[in-house]
Design a protein around this motif. Structure first.
Motif, mmCIF file in Angstrom:
data_model
loop_
_atom_site.group_PDB
_atom_site.id
_atom_site.type_symbol
_atom_site.label_atom_id
_atom_site.label_comp_id
_atom_site.label_asym_id
_atom_site.label_seq_id
_atom_site.Cartn_x
_atom_site.Cartn_y
_atom_site.Cartn_z
ATOM 1 N N ALA A 169 0.873 -1.179 0.000
ATOM 2 C CA ALA A 169 0.000 0.000 0.000
ATOM 3 C C ALA A 169 0.906 1.224 0.000
ATOM 4 N N VAL A 170 0.551 2.228 -0.797
ATOM 5 C CA VAL A 170 1.330 3.479 -0.807
ATOM 6 C C VAL A 170 0.383 4.678 -0.830
ATOM 7 N N TYR A 171 0.796 5.734 -0.153
ATOM 8 C CA TYR A 171 -0.014 6.951 -0.021
ATOM 9 C C TYR A 171 0.910 8.148 -0.186
ATOM 10 N N VAL A 172 0.485 9.104 -1.021
ATOM 11 C CA VAL A 172 1.330 10.269 -1.266
ATOM 12 C C VAL A 172 0.518 11.544 -1.010
ATOM 13 N N ASP A 173 1.156 12.494 -0.349
ATOM 14 C CA ASP A 173 0.612 13.821 -0.098
ATOM 15 C C ASP A 173 0.023 14.374 -1.406
ATOM 16 N N ARG A 180 2.079 16.541 -3.581
ATOM 17 C CA ARG A 180 3.350 16.008 -4.082
ATOM 18 C C ARG A 180 3.170 14.835 -5.050
ATOM 19 N N ARG A 181 1.996 14.747 -5.674
ATOM 20 C CA ARG A 181 1.763 13.614 -6.592
ATOM 21 C C ARG A 181 2.406 13.858 -7.948
ATOM 22 N N ARG A 182 2.540 12.771 -8.708
ATOM 23 C CA ARG A 182 3.142 12.775 -10.055
ATOM 24 C C ARG A 182 4.596 13.235 -10.023
ATOM 25 N N GLN A 183 5.281 12.969 -8.917
ATOM 26 C CA GLN A 183 6.711 13.292 -8.834
ATOM 27 C C GLN A 183 7.533 12.021 -8.642
ATOM 28 N N GLY A 184 6.871 10.867 -8.783
ATOM 29 C CA GLY A 184 7.598 9.606 -8.653
ATOM 30 C C GLY A 184 7.723 9.095 -7.228
ATOM 31 N N ILE A 185 7.051 9.764 -6.270
ATOM 32 C CA ILE A 185 7.193 9.354 -4.863
ATOM 33 C C ILE A 185 6.481 8.017 -4.608
ATOM 34 N N GLY A 186 5.277 7.874 -5.168
ATOM 35 C CA GLY A 186 4.556 6.602 -5.031
ATOM 36 C C GLY A 186 5.366 5.458 -5.624
ATOM 37 N N SER A 187 5.975 5.718 -6.786
ATOM 38 C CA SER A 187 6.788 4.672 -7.444
ATOM 39 C C SER A 187 7.996 4.307 -6.597
ATOM 40 N N ALA A 188 8.619 5.319 -5.965
ATOM 41 C CA ALA A 188 9.811 5.049 -5.143
ATOM 42 C C ALA A 188 9.437 4.206 -3.923
ATOM 43 N N GLY A 196 -2.203 -5.556 -4.135
ATOM 44 C CA GLY A 196 -2.500 -4.179 -3.745
ATOM 45 C C GLY A 196 -3.977 -3.909 -3.948
ATOM 46 N N GLU A 197 -4.408 -2.729 -3.571
ATOM 47 C CA GLU A 197 -5.829 -2.391 -3.683
ATOM 48 C C GLU A 197 -5.972 -0.977 -4.222
ATOM 49 N N ALA A 198 -7.002 -0.764 -5.039
ATOM 50 C CA ALA A 198 -7.332 0.589 -5.496
ATOM 51 C C ALA A 198 -8.817 0.819 -5.291
ATOM 52 N N ALA A 220 -9.765 6.722 -10.130
ATOM 53 C CA ALA A 220 -8.977 7.459 -9.140
ATOM 54 C C ALA A 220 -7.518 7.275 -9.540
ATOM 55 N N PRO A 221 -6.615 8.145 -9.053
ATOM 56 C CA PRO A 221 -5.206 8.032 -9.441
ATOM 57 C C PRO A 221 -4.636 6.625 -9.253
ATOM 58 N N ALA A 222 -5.114 5.927 -8.219
ATOM 59 C CA ALA A 222 -4.558 4.596 -7.926
ATOM 60 C C ALA A 222 -4.735 3.630 -9.100
ATOM 61 N N GLU A 223 -5.788 3.804 -9.899
ATOM 62 C CA GLU A 223 -6.022 2.872 -11.006
ATOM 63 C C GLU A 223 -4.936 3.041 -12.078
ATOM 64 N N ALA A 224 -4.670 4.289 -12.471
ATOM 65 C CA ALA A 224 -3.633 4.531 -13.488
ATOM 66 C C ALA A 224 -2.252 4.206 -12.922
ATOM 67 N N PHE A 225 -2.042 4.527 -11.652
ATOM 68 C CA PHE A 225 -0.757 4.240 -11.000
ATOM 69 C C PHE A 225 -0.481 2.739 -11.024
ATOM 70 N N ALA A 226 -1.495 1.954 -10.648
ATOM 71 C CA ALA A 226 -1.325 0.492 -10.598
ATOM 72 C C ALA A 226 -1.012 -0.056 -11.988
ATOM 73 N N ALA A 227 -1.737 0.449 -12.997
ATOM 74 C CA ALA A 227 -1.494 -0.033 -14.362
ATOM 75 C C ALA A 227 -0.074 0.339 -14.798
ATOM 76 N N ALA A 228 0.347 1.570 -14.467
ATOM 77 C CA ALA A 228 1.690 2.023 -14.861
ATOM 78 C C ALA A 228 2.777 1.201 -14.179
ATOM 79 N N ARG A 229 2.489 0.696 -12.984
ATOM 80 C CA ARG A 229 3.482 -0.059 -12.213
ATOM 81 C C ARG A 229 3.364 -1.573 -12.439
HETATM 82 C C1 LIG Z 1 -1.720 6.329 -6.157
HETATM 83 C C2 LIG Z 1 -0.662 7.258 -5.562
HETATM 84 C C3 LIG Z 1 0.061 6.555 -4.435
HETATM 85 C C4 LIG Z 1 0.336 7.622 -6.690
HETATM 86 O O1 LIG Z 1 1.418 8.359 -6.106
HETATM 87 P P1 LIG Z 1 2.340 9.319 -7.036
HETATM 88 O O2 LIG Z 1 3.513 9.669 -6.220
HETATM 89 O O3 LIG Z 1 1.510 10.414 -7.581
HETATM 90 O O4 LIG Z 1 2.745 8.307 -8.207
HETATM 91 P P2 LIG Z 1 3.961 8.458 -9.242
HETATM 92 O O5 LIG Z 1 4.338 9.906 -9.389
HETATM 93 O O6 LIG Z 1 5.045 7.535 -8.838
HETATM 94 O O7 LIG Z 1 3.251 7.949 -10.592
HETATM 95 C C5 LIG Z 1 3.798 6.907 -11.396
HETATM 96 C C6 LIG Z 1 2.976 6.755 -12.651
HETATM 97 O O8 LIG Z 1 1.645 6.332 -12.302
HETATM 98 C C7 LIG Z 1 0.698 6.935 -13.223
HETATM 99 N N1 LIG Z 1 -0.162 7.864 -12.480
HETATM 100 C C8 LIG Z 1 -0.090 8.176 -11.169
HETATM 101 N N2 LIG Z 1 -1.083 9.028 -10.837
HETATM 102 C C9 LIG Z 1 -1.781 9.260 -11.971
HETATM 103 C C10 LIG Z 1 -2.929 10.055 -12.261
HETATM 104 N N3 LIG Z 1 -3.527 10.817 -11.320
HETATM 105 N N4 LIG Z 1 -3.398 10.053 -13.523
HETATM 106 C C11 LIG Z 1 -2.800 9.308 -14.492
HETATM 107 N N5 LIG Z 1 -1.697 8.550 -14.270
HETATM 108 C C12 LIG Z 1 -1.209 8.520 -13.021
HETATM 109 C C13 LIG Z 1 1.540 7.699 -14.242
HETATM 110 O O9 LIG Z 1 1.849 6.804 -15.278
HETATM 111 C C14 LIG Z 1 2.776 8.032 -13.420
HETATM 112 O O10 LIG Z 1 3.916 8.276 -14.205
HETATM 113 P P3 LIG Z 1 4.112 9.759 -14.882
HETATM 114 O O11 LIG Z 1 3.829 10.784 -13.814
HETATM 115 O O12 LIG Z 1 5.533 9.751 -15.321
HETATM 116 O O13 LIG Z 1 3.122 9.836 -15.997
HETATM 117 C C15 LIG Z 1 -1.318 8.571 -5.056
HETATM 118 O O14 LIG Z 1 -2.162 9.107 -6.052
HETATM 119 C C16 LIG Z 1 -2.115 8.411 -3.785
HETATM 120 O O15 LIG Z 1 -1.584 8.560 -2.696
HETATM 121 N N6 LIG Z 1 -3.449 8.118 -3.896
HETATM 122 C C17 LIG Z 1 -4.281 7.905 -2.721
HETATM 123 C C18 LIG Z 1 -3.926 6.626 -1.984
HETATM 124 C C19 LIG Z 1 -4.037 5.394 -2.877
HETATM 125 O O16 LIG Z 1 -5.004 5.235 -3.590
HETATM 126 N N7 LIG Z 1 -3.011 4.539 -2.830
HETATM 127 C C20 LIG Z 1 -2.936 3.357 -3.645
HETATM 128 C C21 LIG Z 1 -3.619 2.199 -3.023
HETATM 129 S S1 LIG Z 1 -2.846 1.564 -1.602
#
Ligand SMILES: CC(C)(COP(=O)(O)OP(=O)(O)OC[C@H]1O[C@@H](n2cnc3c(N)ncnc32)[C@H](O)[C@@H]1OP(=O)(O)O)[C@@H](O)C(=O)NCCC(=O)NCCS
Length: 328
Positions: free
Chosen positions: A85-89, A92-100, A119-121, A129-138
């Motif tokens: 599970a990951v959560y980002v401020d 501070r989103r879209r800066q690679g913090i969730g990926s790190a 994981g769960e979205a 929600a952002p988690a769906e695209a994030f999960a697919a990207a990862r």
């Molecule tokens: C999901 C979450 C953790 C992503 O954190 P983040 O730091 O913004 O993610 P990253 O910057 O590492 O994103 C990596 C890639 O994921 C995809 N992505 C992430 N957020 C996205 C969004 N809102 N829309 C489209 N693509 C997205 C992109 O491909 C992105 O790469 P890019 O920015 O180079 O295009 C954050 O949005 C969050 O905290 N959400 C609420 C909590 C949650 O749902 N957590 C996940 C379930 S446990």
């Protein structure tokens, strides 16, 4: 991205509180009760649990925590799995913090020989929600779709009188957290069926065995963290436990309750035991907590029988849950 990824010592209360706050704020836009109260997390996050090892991670920018992560490694069964599970401020989103954070979870998981990451979205119904695209990207795939449902006590009261069932010879036995001795062995047999009987989609989960000792340990962990598991068993005329359902309430929050597990042994289906069990636990929760406002539950969208029972009780869908899975 100039952040450091660090492990948090859950006994360091200031760090734990900052971790909790990041998760709380990152989930604040969700309906229902998406995050536990601090009073609960401060006790449960560092309670020892032989079922799983939990590692808490933080993304630190200078002196500020801007991201929080968690790796969950089951230690009794499903040793091929790791939960993430990951959560980002929000700022501070879209800066690679969730990926790190996720990369660090993967290192931990692989280091312990885990081959499947879950994981769960959570999404608004019909939306994303952002988690769906994030999960697919990862690299995660969607293994199962579930509905998160909520019941208001006002809705339940309105429907309750019209809902009666005759559990056809089965006795409904209720208890708070600690199963009576005479049923515990048979209860364990039923718990062992749980994973094979619940629709799990493509989730790569294995059945587990529930010995009396394992059940007793789990009960005592609930007691120690102030969680009441109000349970109803359906006991067949021959004494066998044929079904179970429970409602969980934390001592720190008497306004929101959660349905835990519900299962009826396939050999005893078709007698409306599912509904009878849920009525018993919901009535019990109402009687024990007069200030109770809502209950929530989740189940697979394809689980038609459970959905029919929940609809009859007055549950409404508030979110879609994607169960995610990735091979490491
Ligand atoms: C999901 C979450 C953790 C992503 O954190 P983040 O730091 O913004 O993610 P990253 O910057 O590492 O994103 C990596 C890639 O994921 C995809 N992505 C992430 N957020 C996205 C969004 N809102 N829309 C489209 N693509 C997205 C992109 O491909 C992105 O790469 P890019 O920015 O180079 O295009 C954050 O949005 C969050 O905290 N959400 C609420 C909590 C949650 O749902 N957590 C996940 C379930 S446990």
């Amino acid at each position: 991205m100039a952040v450091d990824i660090e492990q948090i010592n859950p006994r360091n209360e200031a760090a734990l509180r900052a971790w909790w706050q990041v998760g709380h704020d990152a989930t604040a836009d969700r309906p229902g009760k998406p995050w536990p109260l601090w009073e609960q997390s401060r006790v449960s996050l560092h309670a020892p649990n032989p079922e799983r090892d939990v590692t808490l991670l933080a993304a630190i920018d200078g002196r500020e925590m801007v991201g929080a992560g968690m790796a969950i490694l089951p230690s009794r069964d499903n040793l091929h799995l790791a939960g993430s599970a990951v959560y980002v401020d929000v700022a501070r989103r879209r800066q690679g913090i969730g990926s790190a954070l996720l990369a660090e979870v993967e290192v931990l998981a692989a280091g312990h020989g885990r081959t499947t990451l879950t994981g769960e979205a959570y999404l608004p119904p019909g939306g994303t929600a952002p988690a769906e695209a994030f999960a697919a990207a990862r690299g995660f795939a969607v293994a199962s779709r579930e509905s998160i449902k909520e019941l208001t006590l006002a809705d339940y009261r309105e429907r309750r009188a019209a809902l009666t069932v005759d559990p056809s010879g089965h006795r409904i036995v209720t208890f708070d957290t600690v199963c009576p001795d005479e049923h515990v062995e048979s209860f364990g047999r039923l718990l062992g069926m749980l994973l094979s009987e619940i629709p799990l989609g493509d989730l790569d989960l294995e059945d587990s065995e529930w010995s009396v000792e394992r059940i007793r340990d789990a009960e005592q962990r609930q007691v120690a963290t102030g969680r009441h598991v109000h349970t109803a068993l359906a006991v067949a005329p021959d004494g066998e436990v044929a079904g179970v359902s429970d409602v969980r309430v934390d001592d720190t929050d008497h306004e929101h309750a959660q349905v835990g597990i519900t299962i009826v042994d396939p050999a005893h289906r078709g007698h409306r035991l599912g509904l009878a069990l849920k009525l018993a636990t919901h009535d019990l929760a109402l009687a024990a907590y007069p200030g109770l406002l809502t209950l929530d539950t989740s189940n697979a969208e394809v689980n038609t029988h459970m959905n029919a029972v929940n609809d009859a009780l007055g549950y409404r869908t508030i979110e879609t849950l994607l169960e995610l899975q990735k091979k490491l």
